[in-house]
Design an enzyme around this catalytic site. Structure first.
Site, PDB file in Angstrom:
ATOM      1  N   ARG A  34       0.842  -1.216   0.000  1.00 55.27           N
ATOM      2  CA  ARG A  34       0.000   0.000   0.000  1.00 55.27           C
ATOM      3  C   ARG A  34       0.871   1.258   0.000  1.00 55.27           C
ATOM      4  O   ARG A  34       0.520   2.278  -0.588  1.00 55.27           O
ATOM      5  CB  ARG A  34      -0.959   0.005   1.191  1.00 55.27           C
ATOM      6  CG  ARG A  34      -0.262  -0.003   2.535  1.00 55.27           C
ATOM      7  CD  ARG A  34      -1.213  -0.080   3.727  1.00 55.27           C
ATOM      8  NE  ARG A  34      -0.503  -0.610   4.884  1.00 55.27           N
ATOM      9  CZ  ARG A  34      -0.613  -0.126   6.126  1.00 55.27           C
ATOM     10  NH1 ARG A  34      -1.427   0.856   6.382  1.00 55.27           N
ATOM     11  NH2 ARG A  34       0.075  -0.668   7.107  1.00 55.27           N
ATOM     12  N   GLU A  82     -18.472   4.696   1.159  1.00 50.90           N
ATOM     13  CA  GLU A  82     -17.802   4.076   0.016  1.00 50.90           C
ATOM     14  C   GLU A  82     -18.700   4.009  -1.216  1.00 50.90           C
ATOM     15  O   GLU A  82     -18.227   4.119  -2.347  1.00 50.90           O
ATOM     16  CB  GLU A  82     -17.329   2.664   0.388  1.00 50.90           C
ATOM     17  CG  GLU A  82     -16.244   2.635   1.455  1.00 50.90           C
ATOM     18  CD  GLU A  82     -16.786   2.739   2.881  1.00 50.90           C
ATOM     19  OE1 GLU A  82     -18.021   2.729   3.055  1.00 50.90           O
ATOM     20  OE2 GLU A  82     -15.967   2.818   3.816  1.00 50.90           O
ATOM     21  N   PHE A 107     -14.382  -3.319   1.638  1.00 49.64           N
ATOM     22  CA  PHE A 107     -15.393  -2.304   1.347  1.00 49.64           C
ATOM     23  C   PHE A 107     -15.513  -2.059  -0.161  1.00 49.64           C
ATOM     24  O   PHE A 107     -16.600  -1.838  -0.679  1.00 49.64           O
ATOM     25  CB  PHE A 107     -15.069  -1.014   2.094  1.00 49.64           C
ATOM     26  CG  PHE A 107     -14.820  -1.238   3.560  1.00 49.64           C
ATOM     27  CD1 PHE A 107     -15.662  -2.052   4.302  1.00 49.64           C
ATOM     28  CD2 PHE A 107     -13.726  -0.679   4.196  1.00 49.64           C
ATOM     29  CE1 PHE A 107     -15.438  -2.288   5.647  1.00 49.64           C
ATOM     30  CE2 PHE A 107     -13.487  -0.899   5.550  1.00 49.64           C
ATOM     31  CZ  PHE A 107     -14.342  -1.709   6.281  1.00 49.64           C
ATOM     32  N   ASP A 141      -6.367  -6.855  12.583  1.00 50.69           N
ATOM     33  CA  ASP A 141      -7.691  -6.229  12.518  1.00 50.69           C
ATOM     34  C   ASP A 141      -8.824  -7.246  12.568  1.00 50.69           C
ATOM     35  O   ASP A 141      -9.948  -6.912  12.903  1.00 50.69           O
ATOM     36  CB  ASP A 141      -7.821  -5.390  11.244  1.00 50.69           C
ATOM     37  CG  ASP A 141      -7.026  -4.095  11.340  1.00 50.69           C
ATOM     38  OD1 ASP A 141      -6.621  -3.742  12.458  1.00 50.69           O
ATOM     39  OD2 ASP A 141      -6.804  -3.468  10.304  1.00 50.69           O
TER      40      ASP A 141
END
Lengths: 338, 281
Positions: A34, A82, A107, A141
């Protein structure tokens, strides 16, 4: 040393001695893909004034807040919305902008999927979907943030191009290629740091799979963060006298069918490896191709029909059957069926 | 081809022509959505024959106004307006929903000249319009984005995400027109899932709200012109309409949301619309 550097292609020379015993994962240089994306989109922003970045309240996590700092007029944070972001990206594309719409893989591929399908892919608009936290790389997470189905879902949509680069340097090449491509592109990135594996001469092209280790007994076809595991598995297998070819397949769709079929013909057995559910993604794409052309022994490494859990990234790969040891076992089982 | 911009009287005549096209096209197709097409007819007619800065010979002209029919199932009204405005030959109208037709059951921007955005899955068009409006600001174009949304569609949460964002960015180059016809597929909007007080909701979301009779051309034209001229933020035109407007047996009848008239029913409808048209002359 049994390593023959000539049998590797585009692999960093300093990485090759680290492949055996998975030392790559404890000792090698690592970074999340990322971050490479966030850097590259700034470079692209300087080159093309039509490039804009859309965020949904995770720009600090993905690193696109740096684009917003560099180009405040061309950064749009939609908040935690989103669906609105992806449909707005479609509207921007109709007016000639090149939007990179950024959020987490879950998402992008699930919450906003209707917008992604009907407002981006059906009209075939030039929107880049930048999805971080793909696979079970947001280890700590937990399940709600682990995008373990995104590659399968995006592959099922017509007009889609699905790209998941293996390491930071190939991510740079992939993001540049996506920007140069006209049409929707789904880009999948890791949250967790992954080893720097490839040299800058890696021949990235959309739709191209790259043979990164020669081998004659079996082929491991891997993508994103499991390519490093495939190379580690091949190094361990070499010590046992098994000569495994490794193919890095950064473009899930369109699949590089010629490279896969050549490997099937020349090595006679295939293992696929993806940090993604084991249906609908890379394993399925390869299996579909083989079953209609050259059915040979094959095994798929991927997340089985289960959700994962919170935990350290590498430990999760181990527990859910994705790491290099599991790939080695799969290789032995397909060779036994040859 | 019709000359533009039209006077209010000419717009009334054109609206009747568009209504006839809608009835004929859905009757021939034996499928489609007449109710919501007829409720939006006067608004769409005013936009295409008076308000919008467009060029039928150059449908993707970058400086053009954009129109989005977010309630995409009402596309017969869009197809009729585009054909009457000269974007494509009227002969296509007889091919609605047929295999190989440019006129899909829901609008496809890559098949039909003049369709600015594919639509059909509800709750997306206003977001798309926000994207177009942001692009217009960034590229310093002075085009305006017009989006027709439905009242049933306003039950989609994404409509309100879009509303919030248009206010955040003070988009005065987008206007939403709420086709408030009170009916949706299953039943009455305000019994099925109430949206009232809808004007207050839009005001609370940062929009200027203008309420009009959505079939009164004398009210529609100034409302749209005012919305285009307003600066500082987005405008919502709350257009109170009648589902199936202009056809007696369709008006306010839920079943005509998505049902085609048979030939006898169509003939009656065309007769009624043409009689109304003559009365206006």
């Amino acid at each position: 040393m049994s390593h023959n550097t000539r049998s590797y292609h585009h692999v960093r020379p300093e990485v090759i001695p680290l492949l055996a015993d998975g030392k790559l994962f404890s000792e090698g240089a690592k970074a999340p893909t990322r971050a490479a994306f966030a850097q590259t989109v700034i470079e692209l922003g300087h080159a093309n004034p039509d490039i804009v970045v859309l965020d949904a309240d995770v720009s600090k996590s993905i690193g696109t807040n740096k684009f917003a700092a560099a180009f405040p007029d061309r950064a749009f944070n939609f908040g935690i919305a989103e669906q609105n972001m992806f449909a707005a990206a479609a509207g921007m594309a109709t007016a000639g902008l090149v939007p990179f719409a950024c959020t987490y893989a879950v998402f992008a591929s699930l919450r906003a999927l209707d917008m992604v399908r009907n407002s981006i892919h059906y009209p075939n608009l030039n929107v880049k979907i930048a999805a971080s936290h793909s696979g079970i790389t947001p280890g700590p997470d937990g399940v709600t943030h682990q995008g373990q189905e995104d590659l399968s879902i995006m592959r099922a949509i017509a007009n889609s191009t699905v790209i998941a680069p293996a390491d930071p340097d190939t991510t740079v090449l992939a993001v540049r290629a996506a920007a140069a491509y006209e049409g929707p592109v789904y880009l999948s990135f890791t949250r967790d740091p992954v080893p720097q594996v490839f040299r800058p001469d890696y021949p990235f092209a959309i739709g191209r799979a790259v043979t990164v280790r020669d081998g004659a007994d079996v082929t491991i076809i891997a993508m994103r963060d499991l390519t490093a595991h495939a190379l580690a598995a091949a190094a361990n297998l070499a010590r046992e006298g098994i000569d495994a070819r490794v193919i890095d397949c950064p473009t899930l769709k369109p699949l590089d069918e010629a490279t896969v079929l050549l490997a099937a013909e020349q090595t006679g057995a295939i293992v696929t490896a993806e940090n993604n559910v084991y249906f609908g993604g890379l394993g399925s794409a390869v299996a579909e191709l083989l079953v209609e052309n050259d059915p040979i022994p094959m095994k798929r490494i991927g997340v089985r029909d289960t959700f994962a859990e919170s935990g350290p990234y590498l430990d999760l790969l181990d527990k859910y059957g994705l790491s290099y040891g599991h790939i080695e076992a799969a290789v032995k089982s397909v060779i036994a069926r040859k | 081809m019709a000359h533009v911009p039209m006077s209010v009287d000419e717009l009334k005549q054109m609206a009747a022509t568009v209504r006839c096209d809608i009835i004929e096209m859905i009757c021939t197709a034996e499928a489609g959505h007449p109710g919501g097409s007829l409720s939006a007819t006067d608004i769409v007619t005013a936009l295409y024959f008076r308000l919008m800065n467009i060029d039928p010979a150059n449908p993707r002209w970058p400086d053009r106004d954009r129109f989005i029919l977010s309630k995409g199932h009402a596309c017969p009204v869009w197809y009729a307006a585009l054909a009457e405005r000269g974007f494509f030959d009227k002969s296509h109208l007889g091919t609605l929903r047929r295999m190989g037709s440019i006129l899909q059951g829901h609008p496809d921007m890559n098949k039909v000249p003049g369709i600015d955005m594919t639509a059909g899955s509800l709750g997306q068009g206003l977001s798309v319009g926000v994207g177009m409006a942001l692009a217009g600001k960034l590229k310093q174009k002075d085009y305006h984005v017009w989006v027709v949304i439905g009242d049933g569609e306003s039950q989609e949460g994404s409509i309100w995400e879009a509303a919030m964002s248009a206010a955040k960015w003070k988009l005065d180059n987008i206007t939403a027109i709420l086709d408030r016809n009170n009916l949706q597929n299953d039943w009455h909007v305000d019994e099925l899932m109430p949206i009232e007080p809808v004007a207050d909701k839009w005001r609370a979301f940062g929009w200027q709200v203008v309420e009009i009779d959505g079939h009164d051309m004398d009210a529609i034209v100034p409302a749209l012109e005012g919305a285009r001229q307003r600066t500082g933020g987005p405008t919502l035109i709350l257009a109170r309409t009648i589902k199936g407007k202009g056809v007696s047996y369709m008006e306010n009848v839920c079943e005509w949301h998505g049902k085609a008239p048979c030939q006898a029913e169509a003939d009656q409808a065309l007769g009624e619309i043409r009689r109304d048209q003559e009365v206006q002359l």
